[in-house]
Write a protein that holds these residues in place. Structure first.
Motif, mmCIF file in Angstrom:
data_model
loop_
_atom_site.group_PDB
_atom_site.id
_atom_site.type_symbol
_atom_site.label_atom_id
_atom_site.label_comp_id
_atom_site.label_asym_id
_atom_site.label_seq_id
_atom_site.Cartn_x
_atom_site.Cartn_y
_atom_site.Cartn_z
ATOM 1 N N LEU A 243 0.165 8.537 4.191
ATOM 2 C CA LEU A 243 1.259 7.782 4.787
ATOM 3 C C LEU A 243 1.368 8.475 6.263
ATOM 4 N N ASP A 244 0.554 9.611 6.260
ATOM 5 C CA ASP A 244 0.659 10.280 7.813
ATOM 6 C C ASP A 244 -0.359 10.004 8.667
ATOM 7 N N ASP A 245 -1.195 8.827 8.267
ATOM 8 C CA ASP A 245 -2.272 8.634 9.113
ATOM 9 C C ASP A 245 -2.408 7.033 9.357
ATOM 10 N N ARG B 4 5.999 7.389 9.798
ATOM 11 C CA ARG B 4 6.068 7.148 11.183
ATOM 12 C C ARG B 4 4.380 6.580 11.449
ATOM 13 N N VAL B 5 4.360 5.457 11.932
ATOM 14 C CA VAL B 5 3.138 4.863 12.248
ATOM 15 C C VAL B 5 2.685 4.733 13.948
ATOM 16 N N LEU C 264 0.678 -1.186 -0.077
ATOM 17 C CA LEU C 264 0.171 -0.086 -0.148
ATOM 18 C C LEU C 264 0.896 1.104 0.015
ATOM 19 N N ILE C 265 1.836 1.262 0.655
ATOM 20 C CA ILE C 265 2.995 2.303 0.898
ATOM 21 C C ILE C 265 3.540 2.782 -0.468
ATOM 22 N N ILE D 59 10.565 2.405 1.774
ATOM 23 C CA ILE D 59 9.735 2.495 0.601
ATOM 24 C C ILE D 59 8.995 3.638 0.146
ATOM 25 N N ALA D 60 8.907 4.515 1.028
ATOM 26 C CA ALA D 60 8.312 5.925 0.430
ATOM 27 C C ALA D 60 9.023 6.786 0.238
#
Length: 342
Positions: free
Chosen positions: A169-171, A228-229, A161-162, A222-223
């Protein structure tokens, strides 16, 4: 051809799981088993469920003749493996199941594990062991660093998905439930039956869990920018299994299609039909990871649920999958056993 393997730390849960899986592997033969406190004992004494097998006795590491070993599995406790591996023969292939070589940057290792890296030169040759995404590097590698079991589960849910850019990517929130064997076999007060059974609790919450180092490392790579998760693990009173519920912003159908396409040819990764969710019962004792996707009542949000067995696909099964690649054996060999049910 039969390859000779050794298991260091065979008296722990991941060591025992390696023995269980290798017992029916047609191309790998166990020639040495090590333990510390239990050296001198037989595996039947330590693990009665293995008493039907003809296995070497447990010995100290320095008693093993590594000239007769093709590949070594290191199932030793965290923070002890670096010095051990640094002292092994330089031509020996190694699959490490500890956390000691997972983080490429020694400074990140010190940040998450609270002590300096003790084998920086060896770290430079370590390959990250998430098999489906590092196959070519693993095939050519001498030292493969197995992933954290929680880290593997979250990555299977999120990496495609990334990479495809179908989520914000921020949520990203990872809410994870894990079985107690993930804490290892050492005696701990909070893991006593009376204190664990009948309840559940979160731990290492608020961004303190060490597997966040792997999430940061891999997702940011990857991104191409920092990712940051939010990650909170919970300990459940069950022996095996991990269930990760991952909350993302993105079109649920695109999320499902991306995962289904990414894993269409993967023998151990099964994406369920849209709207179906997996259970840890579906994968117990196996090397499979099942993934389900549903939409949320809030438009533009999706829920991804991934399950795997922390001792198998999350650790020992992954280790054998990597060893197969390193030795030129068919990747699935010895690992296609069906899950245990009920």
């Amino acid at each position: 051809m039969t390859y000779r393997v050794a298991i260091l730390g065979a008296s722990g849960y991941t060591g025992a799981e390696l023995v269980r899986l290798l017992a029916t592997h047609p191309d790998l033969r166990i020639v040495a088993l090590s333990a510390d406190r239990k050296a001198g004992q037989s595996m039947a004494e330590v693990f009665p469920f293995l008493r039907h097998l003809d296995l070497p006795r447990l010995v100290k590491i320095d008693e093993i003749d590594f000239s007769g070993v093709d590949l070594c599995f290191c199932a030793l406790p965290h923070a002890t493996t670096q010095a051990v591996i640094a002292g092994l023969p330089r031509d020996l292939k190694i699959v490490d199941l500890s956390a000691d070589f997972r983080l490429r940057d020694p400074a990140e290792y010190e940040k998450w594990y609270g002590q300096p890296h003790a084998a920086v030169e060896v770290q430079k040759e370590a390959v990250y062991g998430l098999t489906e995404f590092y196959r070519e590097e693993i095939r050519k590698g001498r030292l493969v660093a197995g992933t954290g079991c929680n880290a593997a589960t979250g990555q299977y849910a999120l990496r495609p998905l990334i990479a495809a850019g179908v989520i914000n990517l921020d949520d990203i929130v990872i809410d994870l439930k894990a079985g107690v064997s993930g804490a290892g076999r050492s005696l701990k007060e909070n893991l006593l039956h009376a204190e664990l059974s009948g309840g559940t609790h979160s731990y290492s919450a608020g961004g303190k869990h060490r597997h966040l180092g792997e999430f940061d490392q891999e997702f940011s790579k990857i991104a191409g920018r920092p990712v940051r998760v939010q990650f909170t693990p919970h300990l459940l009173p069950m022996n095996r299994g991990i269930l990760a519920t991952v909350y993302v912003k993105g079109d649920p159908n695109a999320v499902h299609a991306t995962l289904a396409t990414a894993y269409a040819d993967e023998p151990f990764l099964k994406v369920l039909p849209f709207g179906a969710l997996p259970s840890t019962r579906d994968i117990a004792g196996s090397n499979f990871c099942h993934i389900g996707v549903i939409g949320d009542r809030i438009p533009g949000r999706a829920v991804v649920v991934a399950v795997l067995d922390n001792l198998t696909k999350g650790s020992s099964g992954q280790a054998i999958q990597n060893a197969n690649l390193m030795l030129g054996i068919e990747e699935t060999t010895g690992l296609m056993l069906a899950p245990v049910f009920p």
